[in-house]
Design a protein around this motif. Structure first.
Motif, mmCIF file in Angstrom:
data_model
loop_
_atom_site.group_PDB
_atom_site.id
_atom_site.type_symbol
_atom_site.label_atom_id
_atom_site.label_comp_id
_atom_site.label_asym_id
_atom_site.label_seq_id
_atom_site.Cartn_x
_atom_site.Cartn_y
_atom_site.Cartn_z
ATOM 1 N N ILE A 21 6.563 -35.284 5.855
ATOM 2 C CA ILE A 21 5.424 -36.217 5.773
ATOM 3 C C ILE A 21 4.929 -36.559 7.177
ATOM 4 N N LYS A 22 5.880 -36.841 8.048
ATOM 5 C CA LYS A 22 5.522 -37.206 9.432
ATOM 6 C C LYS A 22 4.706 -36.088 10.092
ATOM 7 N N GLU A 23 5.170 -34.845 9.908
ATOM 8 C CA GLU A 23 4.458 -33.741 10.541
ATOM 9 C C GLU A 23 3.135 -33.428 9.852
ATOM 10 N N LEU B 158 2.494 -34.927 -1.177
ATOM 11 C CA LEU B 158 3.456 -35.303 -2.215
ATOM 12 C C LEU B 158 4.729 -34.464 -2.042
ATOM 13 N N SER B 159 5.860 -35.160 -1.885
ATOM 14 C CA SER B 159 7.122 -34.456 -1.652
ATOM 15 C C SER B 159 7.870 -34.222 -2.960
ATOM 16 N N GLY B 160 8.938 -33.439 -2.881
ATOM 17 C CA GLY B 160 9.777 -33.176 -4.048
ATOM 18 C C GLY B 160 11.122 -32.624 -3.624
ATOM 19 N N GLN B 161 11.906 -32.248 -4.615
ATOM 20 C CA GLN B 161 13.234 -31.703 -4.350
ATOM 21 C C GLN B 161 13.729 -30.954 -5.581
ATOM 22 N N ASP B 162 14.292 -29.824 -5.405
ATOM 23 C CA ASP B 162 15.025 -29.015 -6.390
ATOM 24 C C ASP B 162 14.485 -27.597 -6.519
ATOM 25 N N GLY B 163 13.149 -27.437 -6.428
ATOM 26 C CA GLY B 163 12.606 -26.103 -6.669
ATOM 27 C C GLY B 163 12.541 -25.788 -8.154
ATOM 28 N N ASP B 164 12.256 -26.810 -8.982
ATOM 29 C CA ASP B 164 12.085 -26.567 -10.425
ATOM 30 C C ASP B 164 10.802 -25.764 -10.666
ATOM 31 N N LYS B 165 10.847 -24.942 -11.699
ATOM 32 C CA LYS B 165 9.700 -24.044 -11.936
ATOM 33 C C LYS B 165 8.369 -24.771 -12.118
ATOM 34 N N PRO B 166 8.312 -25.833 -12.932
ATOM 35 C CA PRO B 166 7.007 -26.499 -13.092
ATOM 36 C C PRO B 166 6.470 -27.004 -11.751
ATOM 37 N N ASN B 167 7.380 -27.373 -10.852
ATOM 38 C CA ASN B 167 6.945 -27.887 -9.551
ATOM 39 C C ASN B 167 6.525 -26.764 -8.622
ATOM 40 N N LEU B 168 7.161 -25.605 -8.762
ATOM 41 C CA LEU B 168 6.709 -24.465 -7.956
ATOM 42 C C LEU B 168 5.273 -24.127 -8.349
ATOM 43 N N LYS B 169 4.989 -24.260 -9.646
ATOM 44 C CA LYS B 169 3.603 -24.021 -10.089
ATOM 45 C C LYS B 169 2.657 -25.067 -9.502
ATOM 46 N N LEU B 170 3.129 -26.315 -9.456
ATOM 47 C CA LEU B 170 2.290 -27.365 -8.845
ATOM 48 C C LEU B 170 2.025 -27.056 -7.378
ATOM 49 N N ILE B 171 3.056 -26.584 -6.690
ATOM 50 C CA ILE B 171 2.889 -26.273 -5.259
ATOM 51 C C ILE B 171 1.880 -25.134 -5.103
#
Ligand code: BGC
Length: 376
Positions: free
Chosen positions: A161-163, A284-297
């Motif tokens: 976030i800082k960067e 927006l940050s996250g953690q885990d590398g879940d598939k639905p989130n990879l799609k969001l990324i």
């Protein structure tokens, strides 16, 4: 392998898929008593009990499957139970595994501070207990801990976030909404602390401005902004409330989400309120590398995830279990950080990794963590 395991895993995958598709997951199939055990594992077999918090989050399905695969490959029998995020259910499952003759218990706890009396029973029977991913608190009867470096995960989110906002140079100010994980999960505290240590100076200087009253509570007690059970739906309604109450005439610029399930809910709230990918979409940050989130990324609706390659954790834990059973020295790489309130646990920490959009193909598909099809 106990039958209940395959039922739980298969049904778990179905429930998880339903959850990812936005449906309400049905309750976890209860692990009925294992008829082939009752008091002791069959002669010649060593039984390893594994308990995981819930099938409704993708990562725990990966963890459970990975562990069972590795341990069975090494010749162990396994019992794998999912607790549906219900603490009493998990306690019952651990007790069943003790009664079934497990020699080692691998536990990813739901409320890690309530297992003392159950683990005292395990200790009486000479069972070794390994805390998996989440530290088991306030009991002497836990022997080892294996996890990703939890403080570092939060720190990586804070630094990202800082960067991303160039907080040291940009004029700002930026509207910032912090979230935290489940108040009963020790990891949630470490994730928050890691991120807050990086971001707090910018909140103090006024470069990051928390508009919402709930968000402001982060400064005094992270648990006040914690989302119970890490529920995506709770994060969604909380984000909607903040947007409705404080952002009718301004935009939110950055949201600290400690993990992917919360990010899923937050992204949904942003979409509902008309935020679309582009320069005005918040970090927006996250953690885990879940598939639905990879799609969001990939769709520019989440900025990053801290990837925890659960295969590495499962492999390390399988190795530690084997060393425990064989009476060998158990491999750890940290002996001074994880104090559970009674003792410091010999731990093995795995390093997590930040993943952004253009690394998904190389790192996650390339390593076989997900397939091309998973991302469609
Ligand atoms: C785990 C995270 C996970 C969260 C919700 C935490 O204890 O470390 O990987 O996202 O629980 O299940």
């Amino acid at each position: 392998m106990a039958i209940r395991k395959s039922v739980a895993v298969l049904a778990g995958a179905a429930v998880a898929l339903a959850a990812f598709a936005g449906c309400t997951p049905s309750p976890t199939p209860s692990a009925s008593p294992n008829t082939e055990s009752g008091s002791a594992a069959p002669a010649g077999d060593t039984l390893i009990g594994i308990t995981m918090p819930t099938v409704s989050l993708e990562r725990w399905n990966n963890d459970g499957k990975g562990l069972v695969d590795q341990l069975e490959k090494a010749g162990y029998k396994t019992m794998l139970d999912y607790g549906d995020n219900k603490n009493e259910q998990q306690i019952q499952q651990i007790e069943n595994q003790i009664n079934a003759g497990a020699k080692v218990l691998v536990i990813a706890s739901i409320d890690g501070s309530t297992l003392g009396p159950t683990l005292a029973k395990a200790k009486e029977k000479g069972i070794t207990v390994l805390a998996y991913d989440r530290l088991i608190m306030k009991t002497p009867d836990v022997d080892y801990y294996a996890t990703f470096d939890n403080y570092l995960i939060g720190k990586l989110q804070g630094e990202f976030i800082k960067e991303k906002l160039d907080l040291d140079n940009a004029a700002g100010p930026f509207n910032f909404e912090p979230f935290a994980g489940s108040p009963d999960d020790n990891n949630a505290s470490l994730f928050f602390q890691g991120a807050w240590d990086v971001l707090k100076p910018y909140v103090d200087s006024g470069k990051l401005v928390i508009q919402s009253e709930t968000g402001k509570k982060a400064a005094s007690n992270w648990q006040d902004i914690g989302i119970l059970e890490w529920k995506a739906t709770t994060a969604q309604s909380e984000m909607e409330t903040r947007l409705n109450s404080y952002y009718t005439d301004k935009k939110v610029n950055v949201v600290l989400s400690p993990n992917d399930s919360l990010a899923l809910g937050i992204a949904q709230a942003l979409e509902t309120k008309g935020y679309t990918p582009g320069p005005e979409y918040p970090v927006l940050s996250g953690q885990d590398g879940d598939k639905p989130n990879l799609k969001l990324i990939l769709a520019d609706k989440q900025s990053m995830t801290v990837w925890k390659d659960t295969r590495l954790l499962a492999a390390q834990v399988a190795k530690m279990v084997d060393q425990i059973v064989k009476g060998e020295t158990v491999e750890t790489n940290n002996t001074d950080t994880y104090n559970n309130g009674v003792k410091v646990l010999p731990s093995y920490l795995i390093t997590p990794e930040v993943i952004v959009k253009d690394q998904i193909q190389e790192k996650l598909v390339g390593s076989g963590f997900v397939t091309e099809d998973d991302l469609k």
